[in-house]
Design a protein around this motif. Structure first.
Motif, PDB file in Angstrom:
ATOM      1  N   PRO A 176     -12.401  -3.178   0.718  1.00  0.00           N
ATOM      2  CA  PRO A 176     -11.476  -2.024   1.109  1.00  0.00           C
ATOM      3  C   PRO A 176     -11.002  -1.816   2.532  1.00  0.00           C
ATOM      4  CG  PRO A 176     -13.330  -1.309  -0.431  1.00  0.00           C
ATOM      5  CD  PRO A 176     -13.826  -2.611   0.169  1.00  0.00           C
ATOM      6  N   ALA A 177     -11.730  -2.109   3.502  1.00  0.00           N
ATOM      7  CA  ALA A 177     -11.630  -1.857   4.809  1.00  0.00           C
ATOM      8  C   ALA A 177     -10.468  -3.090   5.338  1.00  0.00           C
ATOM      9  CB  ALA A 177     -12.810  -2.050   5.664  1.00  0.00           C
ATOM     10  N   LEU A 178     -10.971  -4.053   4.625  1.00  0.00           N
ATOM     11  CA  LEU A 178     -10.140  -5.498   5.022  1.00  0.00           C
ATOM     12  C   LEU A 178      -8.582  -5.480   4.477  1.00  0.00           C
ATOM     13  CD1 LEU A 178     -11.658  -7.422   6.405  1.00  0.00           C
ATOM     14  CD2 LEU A 178     -12.012  -8.823   4.192  1.00  0.00           C
ATOM     15  N   LEU A 179      -8.555  -4.977   3.336  1.00  0.00           N
ATOM     16  CA  LEU A 179      -6.949  -4.535   2.736  1.00  0.00           C
ATOM     17  C   LEU A 179      -6.372  -3.749   3.585  1.00  0.00           C
ATOM     18  CD1 LEU A 179      -7.912  -4.502  -0.942  1.00  0.00           C
ATOM     19  CD2 LEU A 179      -6.425  -6.374   0.024  1.00  0.00           C
ATOM     20  N   GLU A 180      -7.084  -2.895   4.077  1.00  0.00           N
ATOM     21  CA  GLU A 180      -6.308  -1.634   4.814  1.00  0.00           C
ATOM     22  C   GLU A 180      -5.746  -2.234   6.127  1.00  0.00           C
ATOM     23  OE1 GLU A 180      -8.387   2.135   5.315  1.00  0.00           O
ATOM     24  OE2 GLU A 180      -7.336   2.607   7.007  1.00  0.00           O
ATOM     25  N   LEU A 194      -5.268  -5.326   6.618  1.00  0.00           N
ATOM     26  CA  LEU A 194      -4.256  -6.324   6.397  1.00  0.00           C
ATOM     27  C   LEU A 194      -2.926  -5.867   6.314  1.00  0.00           C
ATOM     28  CD1 LEU A 194      -4.134  -9.410   5.762  1.00  0.00           C
ATOM     29  CD2 LEU A 194      -4.768  -9.255   3.705  1.00  0.00           C
ATOM     30  N   ARG A 195      -2.996  -4.777   5.428  1.00  0.00           N
ATOM     31  CA  ARG A 195      -1.525  -4.072   5.096  1.00  0.00           C
ATOM     32  C   ARG A 195      -1.110  -3.093   6.291  1.00  0.00           C
ATOM     33  NH1 ARG A 195      -4.275  -1.752  -0.143  1.00  0.00           N
ATOM     34  NH2 ARG A 195      -5.194  -0.178   1.152  1.00  0.00           N
ATOM     35  N   ALA A 196      -1.604  -3.046   7.282  1.00  0.00           N
ATOM     36  CA  ALA A 196      -1.241  -2.587   8.509  1.00  0.00           C
ATOM     37  C   ALA A 196      -0.628  -3.259   9.419  1.00  0.00           C
ATOM     38  CB  ALA A 196      -2.350  -1.846   9.404  1.00  0.00           C
ATOM     39  N   LEU A 197      -0.572  -4.840   9.062  1.00  0.00           N
ATOM     40  CA  LEU A 197       0.056  -5.525  10.029  1.00  0.00           C
ATOM     41  C   LEU A 197       1.445  -5.285   9.924  1.00  0.00           C
ATOM     42  CD1 LEU A 197      -2.041  -8.920   9.309  1.00  0.00           C
ATOM     43  CD2 LEU A 197      -1.984  -7.665  11.486  1.00  0.00           C
ATOM     44  N   GLU A 203     -22.884   1.629  14.884  1.00  0.00           N
ATOM     45  CA  GLU A 203     -23.749   2.907  14.369  1.00  0.00           C
ATOM     46  C   GLU A 203     -24.698   2.515  13.519  1.00  0.00           C
ATOM     47  OE1 GLU A 203     -23.361   5.639  16.280  1.00  0.00           O
ATOM     48  OE2 GLU A 203     -21.807   4.392  17.603  1.00  0.00           O
ATOM     49  N   GLN A 204     -25.590   1.454  13.703  1.00  0.00           N
ATOM     50  CA  GLN A 204     -26.549   0.907  12.868  1.00  0.00           C
ATOM     51  C   GLN A 204     -26.007   0.603  11.142  1.00  0.00           C
ATOM     52  OE1 GLN A 204     -27.775   2.627  15.932  1.00  0.00           O
ATOM     53  NE2 GLN A 204     -27.351   4.191  14.434  1.00  0.00           N
ATOM     54  N   GLY A 205     -24.642   0.168  11.278  1.00  0.00           N
ATOM     55  CA  GLY A 205     -24.360  -0.237  10.045  1.00  0.00           C
ATOM     56  C   GLY A 205     -23.538   0.707   9.328  1.00  0.00           C
ATOM     57  N   THR A 206     -23.403   2.131  10.016  1.00  0.00           N
ATOM     58  CA  THR A 206     -22.970   3.182   9.200  1.00  0.00           C
ATOM     59  C   THR A 206     -21.379   3.318   9.129  1.00  0.00           C
ATOM     60  OG1 THR A 206     -22.972   4.766  11.137  1.00  0.00           O
ATOM     61  CG2 THR A 206     -25.017   4.512   9.357  1.00  0.00           C
ATOM     62  N   ILE A 207     -20.801   2.301  10.182  1.00  0.00           N
ATOM     63  CA  ILE A 207     -19.382   2.557  10.329  1.00  0.00           C
ATOM     64  C   ILE A 207     -18.940   1.000  10.309  1.00  0.00           C
ATOM     65  CG2 ILE A 207     -17.470   2.838  11.797  1.00  0.00           C
ATOM     66  CD1 ILE A 207     -18.553   5.424  11.079  1.00  0.00           C
ATOM     67  N   THR A 208     -18.045   0.766   9.437  1.00  0.00           N
ATOM     68  CA  THR A 208     -17.585  -0.571   8.963  1.00  0.00           C
ATOM     69  C   THR A 208     -16.146  -0.723   9.898  1.00  0.00           C
ATOM     70  OG1 THR A 208     -18.203  -0.386   6.692  1.00  0.00           O
ATOM     71  CG2 THR A 208     -16.270  -2.038   7.083  1.00  0.00           C
ATOM     72  N   ARG A 209     -16.114  -1.830  10.542  1.00  0.00           N
ATOM     73  CA  ARG A 209     -15.033  -2.008  11.359  1.00  0.00           C
ATOM     74  C   ARG A 209     -14.077  -3.342  10.990  1.00  0.00           C
ATOM     75  NH1 ARG A 209     -14.775  -1.176  17.123  1.00  0.00           N
ATOM     76  NH2 ARG A 209     -14.081  -2.919  17.541  1.00  0.00           N
ATOM     77  N   ALA A 210     -13.014  -3.307  10.524  1.00  0.00           N
ATOM     78  CA  ALA A 210     -12.147  -4.417   9.692  1.00  0.00           C
ATOM     79  C   ALA A 210     -11.107  -4.863  10.794  1.00  0.00           C
ATOM     80  CB  ALA A 210     -11.586  -3.870   8.398  1.00  0.00           C
ATOM     81  N   ALA A 211     -11.175  -6.008  11.170  1.00  0.00           N
ATOM     82  CA  ALA A 211      -9.891  -6.748  12.021  1.00  0.00           C
ATOM     83  C   ALA A 211      -8.881  -7.483  11.374  1.00  0.00           C
ATOM     84  CB  ALA A 211     -10.557  -7.069  13.226  1.00  0.00           C
ATOM     85  N   ALA A 212      -7.821  -7.246  11.606  1.00  0.00           N
ATOM     86  CA  ALA A 212      -6.936  -8.496  11.070  1.00  0.00           C
ATOM     87  C   ALA A 212      -5.771  -8.725  12.130  1.00  0.00           C
ATOM     88  CB  ALA A 212      -5.935  -7.661   9.936  1.00  0.00           C
ATOM     89  N   GLU A 272      -2.371  -7.425  16.158  1.00  0.00           N
ATOM     90  CA  GLU A 272      -3.864  -7.289  15.646  1.00  0.00           C
ATOM     91  C   GLU A 272      -4.087  -5.670  15.303  1.00  0.00           C
ATOM     92  OE1 GLU A 272      -5.964  -8.826  18.955  1.00  0.00           O
ATOM     93  OE2 GLU A 272      -6.360  -6.857  19.824  1.00  0.00           O
ATOM     94  N   VAL A 273      -4.784  -5.513  14.494  1.00  0.00           N
ATOM     95  CA  VAL A 273      -5.086  -4.415  13.559  1.00  0.00           C
ATOM     96  C   VAL A 273      -6.569  -4.103  13.489  1.00  0.00           C
ATOM     97  CG1 VAL A 273      -4.863  -2.823  11.611  1.00  0.00           C
ATOM     98  CG2 VAL A 273      -2.793  -4.048  12.525  1.00  0.00           C
TER      99      VAL A 273
END
Length: 236
Positions: free
Chosen positions: A99-103, A105-108, A55-64, A77-78
């Motif tokens: 912040p998104a990355l830590l979330e 990672l913690r969800a693994l 969405e034009q950068g308005t939403i951040t997607r963090a993957a682990a 994978e999360v």
DNA sequence: GCGACAG
DNA sequence: ATCTTGTCGC
């Protein structure tokens, strides 16, 4: 003035006043906590993390992505999606993505013994790239694997896979340029936390298969950037 | 003051 | 990072 105030995540930015100048001050403080000595158990489980946008950068997607360190096969994978809170500012990448990355990672389902991060470790103006910041914030051993240089210079690098040369900043070694594949742009590898300057490139070599990027970050990158979905959608 | 500048 | 077609090379 430095009027703009950004949201402060207590996990990664404790003590930050939300300003750009304050972010740089916090980086100098946290950089003093980075440990550049090998201090991790023989990796049984490793993880790769990366961030992408929608969405034009308005939403951040963090993957682990969690992988078996020996076979490099994904175990879990999360993916987390959150509103983007800060613009990209060179040198302050972690304040936008951590912040998104830590979330994620913690969800693994399990805690990895080592984390590969897309971005620099100590190869940063204030020695606190996103990999180093993630390391001190989580306490986990981390390695930074970047695709281009942020700061530093280096001697010419050999063209074949395995070639390497130090990345220097004013004569001080801050990382290693590593050719992960014949005739492809080298990776810039630097320790994040609890990993030494010399060991970091060795750990990246162990995580390589047939691609330029090591499996942990390659898989996390695909998930964060929706490579699968986009390719499929475009073919229709 | 003029460039450079991870993702 | 993301927007995007075809094209060069192993």
């Amino acid at each position: 003035m430095d009027a703009k105030i950004y949201p402060v995540d207590p996990d990664a930015f404790a003590g930050w006043d939300g300003t750009i100048a304050g972010a740089r001050r916090l980086q100098r403080e946290l950089a003093a906590r980075v440990r550049l000595v090998d201090d991790f158990a023989p990796p049984r489980l490793i993880a790769g993390v990366d961030v992408g946008f929608e969405e034009q950068g308005t939403i951040t997607r963090a993957a682990a992505v969690l992988l078996d360190a020996q076979r490099l096969v994904p175990q879990a994978e999360v993916l987390v999606r959150r509103p983007t809170t800060m613009p990209y500012v060179p040198g302050l990448l972690s304040f936008r993505e951590l912040p998104a990355l830590l979330e994620a990672l913690r969800a693994l389902p399990e805690v990895p013994q080592l984390v590969y991060v897309d971005g620099h470790g100590i190869a940063h103006p204030r020695r606190l790239g996103i990999a180093a910041h993630l390391g001190v914030a989580s306490g986990l051993p981390t390695i930074g694997v970047a695709k281009t240089i942020l700061v530093g210079t280096h001697a010419p690098l050999g063209e074949s896979r395995g070639a390497r040369t130090p990345l220097l900043d004013g004569g001080t070694p801050i990382g290693t340029l590593l050719r992960s594949k014949d005739r492809v742009a080298p990776l810039i590898v630097s320790p994040g936390h609890r990993v030494s300057l010399a060991t970091a490139p060795e750990l990246v070599l162990r995580a390589l298969t047939r691609y330029r990027l090591p499996e942990p970050t390659r898989l996390a990158d695909r998930l964060a950037s929706q490579r699968e979905a986009k390719a499929a959608a475009r073919r229709r």
